[in-house]
Motif scaffolding. Structure first.
Motif, short mmCIF file in Angstrom:
data_model
loop_
_atom_site.label_atom_id
_atom_site.label_comp_id
_atom_site.label_asym_id
_atom_site.label_seq_id
_atom_site.Cartn_x
_atom_site.Cartn_y
_atom_site.Cartn_z
N LEU A 79 0.81 -1.22 0.00
CA LEU A 79 0.00 0.00 0.00
C LEU A 79 0.84 1.27 0.00
O LEU A 79 0.53 2.22 -0.70
CB LEU A 79 -0.93 -0.01 1.21
CG LEU A 79 -1.82 1.20 1.41
CD1 LEU A 79 -2.75 1.39 0.22
CD2 LEU A 79 -2.62 1.07 2.69
N HIS A 80 1.91 1.31 0.77
CA HIS A 80 2.72 2.52 0.86
C HIS A 80 3.91 2.51 -0.08
O HIS A 80 4.80 3.34 0.02
CB HIS A 80 3.17 2.72 2.31
CG HIS A 80 2.01 2.90 3.24
ND1 HIS A 80 1.25 4.04 3.26
CD2 HIS A 80 1.47 2.06 4.15
CE1 HIS A 80 0.28 3.90 4.15
NE2 HIS A 80 0.39 2.71 4.71
N SER A 81 3.90 1.59 -1.04
CA SER A 81 4.97 1.51 -2.02
C SER A 81 4.75 2.55 -3.12
O SER A 81 3.61 2.80 -3.52
CB SER A 81 4.97 0.11 -2.65
OG SER A 81 5.72 0.10 -3.83
N PRO A 82 5.82 3.12 -3.67
CA PRO A 82 5.66 4.04 -4.79
C PRO A 82 5.08 3.34 -6.03
O PRO A 82 4.53 4.00 -6.91
CB PRO A 82 7.07 4.54 -5.09
CG PRO A 82 7.93 4.09 -3.98
CD PRO A 82 7.20 3.03 -3.22
N GLN A 83 5.18 2.01 -6.10
CA GLN A 83 4.64 1.27 -7.24
C GLN A 83 3.15 0.93 -7.08
O GLN A 83 2.53 0.43 -8.00
CB GLN A 83 5.42 -0.04 -7.45
CG GLN A 83 6.80 0.16 -8.03
CD GLN A 83 7.80 0.59 -6.97
OE1 GLN A 83 7.73 0.15 -5.83
NE2 GLN A 83 8.72 1.46 -7.34
#
Length: 65
Positions: free
Chosen positions: A36-40
């Motif tokens: 969820l908090h990934s840039p991807q």
């Protein structure tokens, strides 16, 4: 089939104080998806309509007649 995940432990503490429900929304069916908090992470706006209707139905069901 879903594998158990440890993502709601803080919610568990809140729900000890007040009746609660935790819903993990599926967005695009891709497995595995980026965190969820990934840039991807890519939020699927198509899911908004589906989950808006689900949440509205839950609220409507819980309201007095």
């Amino acid at each position: 089939n879903f594998k158990p995940v440890m993502i709601s432990e803080d919610f568990a503490f809140m729900s000890e104080k007040m009746p609660s429900v935790y819903i993990q929304l599926g967005l695009d069916g891709k497995t595995p998806s980026p965190a969820l908090h990934s840039p991807q992470f890519n939020f699927s706006e198509a899911a908004l309509g589906v989950w808006t209707r689900v949440m509205a139905a839950i609220v409507k069901d819980r309201l007095p007649a």
